[in-house]
Design a protein around this motif. Structure first.
Motif: not given
Length: 316
Positions: A34, A182, A186, A287, A289-295, A299
């Motif tokens: 990420p 990812e 999880s 955080y 990219i991977e947790v909030e799943q922002q592109d 971002y």
């Protein structure tokens, strides 16, 4: 390679192709993790805006990226981890001189970690993983062996972790899993949520240490005399010829770009040399990219907009 690709794009335009298709002025190789994805897109966003050039971001593995940096097909690689990539640094930076490393290093760590649950159950040292009874704590499929993530396929650190597992002896008691990060993260989230012990390869800066109570396993200190790592790409017998029964050498990572970029796009090269990210910023990127799943691209647009003065300093 790059000349060929650019020629194909130009030919498409002359042949009536889409007007939006145009050759990139610069190509950034993007790692699969990420923070590397975020940094690659920050470079693209900042340089396209400041220099009015077209920058392409292409996801690819480290070995392919270094080959591209060497032959001119790739211009930038945002995170060169060391000592993971030391053989590549020696070949392309020190010997061939085709790749340049930024002087700005980000301090990092690598090793093996467990959740608090596993730590409380007595798994505190790497030697505990080769204890069949303790290894069973991580058994989720009922085969009598534990499971642990050692990294994603294609990461050089994944090969090193397989070497370390063989050297320490827990390759016999633990099933070594390779999967995208990812997916592994999880699994860690789920293990913590269900109060189940889990062991895994860990590195920092990384958001997992912010999310959960993670413990690092103790292990013998790094000893260069005992660290003998042969890359899989260099020898089909790499695993049998390698040995590393000690902790990782103190780690760091920095940005790399093709030496030729300094002549072709000197302003871009100067920007890359000045770019200096802090560990806490890397953690925040991870955080997001991977947790909030922002592109990653979206971002990067926000990050550059929120750090205008910082980016301006890199451009001067």
């Amino acid at each position: 390679m790059k000349t060929l690709l650019r020629g194909i794009c130009v030919a498409a335009l002359l042949g009536g192709g889409s007007a939006s298709a145009q050759a990139a002025d610069m190509v950034v190789a993007m790692p699969s993790w990420p923070s590397g994805q975020a940094t690659a897109n920050i470079i693209k966003t900042a340089l396209e805006d400041a220099l009015k050039i077209k920058v392409d971001v292409q996801e690819m593995g480290t070995l392919i990226a270094f080959t591209g940096l060497d032959d001119g097909g790739i211009d930038v690689y945002p995170e060169v981890w060391r000592p993971n990539f030391d053989p590549l640094v020696k070949k392309y930076v020190d010997e061939r001189g085709t790749v340049h490393l930024s002087k700005h290093d980000v301090a990092a760590t690598q090793g093996l970690c467990v959740t608090q649950k596993a730590y409380d159950q007595g798994v505190r040292d790497v030697a505990d993983l080769k204890d069949p009874e303790k290894a069973k704590l991580f058994d989720t499929d009922g085969d009598g062996k534990g499971e642990m993530w050692i990294g994603a396929r294609g990461w050089l650190s994944t090969d090193v972790e397989r070497i370390r597992a063989k050297s320490y002896g827990y390759a016999d008691t633990m099933t070594l899993l390779e999967m995208p990060e990812e997916v592994a993260m999880s699994g860690i989230d789920a293990a913590v949520a269900t109060d189940r012990p889990i062991a895994f390869y860990c590195y920092s800066p990384h958001h997992v240490f912010e999310l959960h109570d993670i413990k690092r396993l103790s292990e013998p200190a790094y000893d260069p005399a005992k660290w003998n790592v042969v890359l899989q790409a260099d020898d089909p017998m790499w695993l049998s010829k390698s040995d590393a029964p000690v902790a990782w050498k103190p780690s760091s990572f920095s940005l790399a770009y093709a030496t030729s970029l300094a002549k072709r796009l000197p302003a871009a090269a100067s920007f890359l040399d000045k770019m200096d990210l802090e560990p806490e910023e890397i953690t925040a990127m991870s955080y997001a990219i991977e947790v909030e799943q922002q592109d990653p691209a979206s971002y990067a647009l926000k990050w550059v907009a929120e750090h205008k003065d910082r980016v301006k300093g890199w451009l001067q």
